[in-house]
Write an enzyme that holds these catalytic residues in place. Structure first.
Site, short mmCIF file in Angstrom:
data_model
loop_
_atom_site.label_atom_id
_atom_site.label_comp_id
_atom_site.label_asym_id
_atom_site.label_seq_id
_atom_site.Cartn_x
_atom_site.Cartn_y
_atom_site.Cartn_z
N ASP A 22 -12.03 3.68 -10.25
CA ASP A 22 -11.45 2.54 -10.97
C ASP A 22 -12.55 1.53 -11.34
OD1 ASP A 22 -8.99 3.70 -10.47
OD2 ASP A 22 -8.64 2.48 -8.68
N1 URA Z 1 -8.65 5.82 -5.15
C1 URA Z 1 -8.37 4.66 -5.79
O1 URA Z 1 -7.32 4.07 -5.60
N2 URA Z 1 -9.28 4.19 -6.64
C2 URA Z 1 -10.48 4.77 -6.86
O2 URA Z 1 -11.30 4.26 -7.64
C3 URA Z 1 -10.75 5.97 -6.19
C4 URA Z 1 -9.82 6.48 -5.34
#
Ligand code: URA
Length: 245
Positions: free
Chosen positions: A101
């Site tokens: 993310d």
């Molecule tokens: N899980 C998440 O919630 N976000 C990420 O960036 C990676 C794994």
């Protein structure tokens, strides 16, 4: 691989330039003029431009320490793509093997080898990914065993029909702080998962009534981020590459 992609991979040409070149009739595959950009070729075909034999460049493999406000996408959107950080020729021909993310930091693997990235991200391969997670609500020591077991048994995520695969949850306890059982609580944990569902780590903690306030990926399989500074990148070693061949 498509012929236009092969030409791009083995020359400095862009995909559009490769297509124009194909139309001009200067490209031959095994001695025959080839104009179809979508034609499937492999490395043991003889591919020439104006009589010059092409040799495909070997695939490229990198790791990056992703910073916040960058995105794992091949196009810049609200934030710049992580590919802007990889200072190599044709960086946007690469792709990301396992997205993070925008607000997550840490290890990102980047390559142009689709089969290799498949081995990293396919749920069937059950590749372990380890995240350091900071939580809004501290986990008290006397609730830890139950929670660890819950993560091991699988979490029911909203909107999913099956439980998450067994995950390993470890509490990070600061050894400098004397153990004041049973109230010794921690906001920091390590979580190892073998899938990559959308926002999986955040959703797993939301499902148990907590909230992720910081997320950082430290390891993918046996590949560790190590001492690589935020925003820095490096080529993977042969040994690291071989882990997903
Ligand atoms: N899980 C998440 O919630 N976000 C990420 O960036 C990676 C794994």
């Amino acid at each position: 691989m498509r012929l236009d992609k092969f030409i791009c991979k083995s020359t400095e040409l862009t995909r559009n330039e490769a297509k124009k070149l194909l139309k001009s009739g200067e490209v031959r595959v095994n001695g025959e003029v080839a104009k179809n950009a979508a034609m499937q070729v492999h490395e043991n075909n003889s591919i020439t431009i104006d009589g010059q034999e092409l040799t495909a460049r070997t695939s490229r493999y990198f790791m990056l320490h992703k910073v916040v406000d960058s995105i794992c996408s091949n196009v810049d959107e609200v934030y710049p793509s992580v590919l802007n950080f990889i200072d190599v020729d044709k960086a946007f021909d690469l792709h990301i093997a396992g997205r993070l993310d925008a607000d997550t930091t840490g290890l990102v693997l980047i390559t142009d080898d689709g089969r290799w990235s498949h081995n990293v991200i396919s749920p069937k391969k059950e590749c372990k990914k380890t995240y350091r997670v900071w939580l809004r609500n501290a986990i008290p020591a006397d609730k830890a065993t139950e929670l660890i077991e819950h993560f091991k048994q699988g979490i029911q995520l909203q909107g999913e029909s099956s439980l998450t695969r067994p995950a390993i949850l470890e509490l990070v306890i600061d050894s400098d702080i004397p153990n004041e059982e049973p109230n010794n609580a921690t906001n920091e944990v390590l979580l190892t998962i073998t899938e990559g569902k959308y926002h999986q780590v955040k959703r797993m903690f939301a499902a148990v009534g907590n909230r992720v306030v910081g997320l950082h990926r430290e390891q993918i399989g046996a590949i560790k981020l190590g001492e690589l500074a935020p925003g820095e990148w490096r080529s993977l070693t042969e040994e690291e590459v071989s882990l997903f061949i």
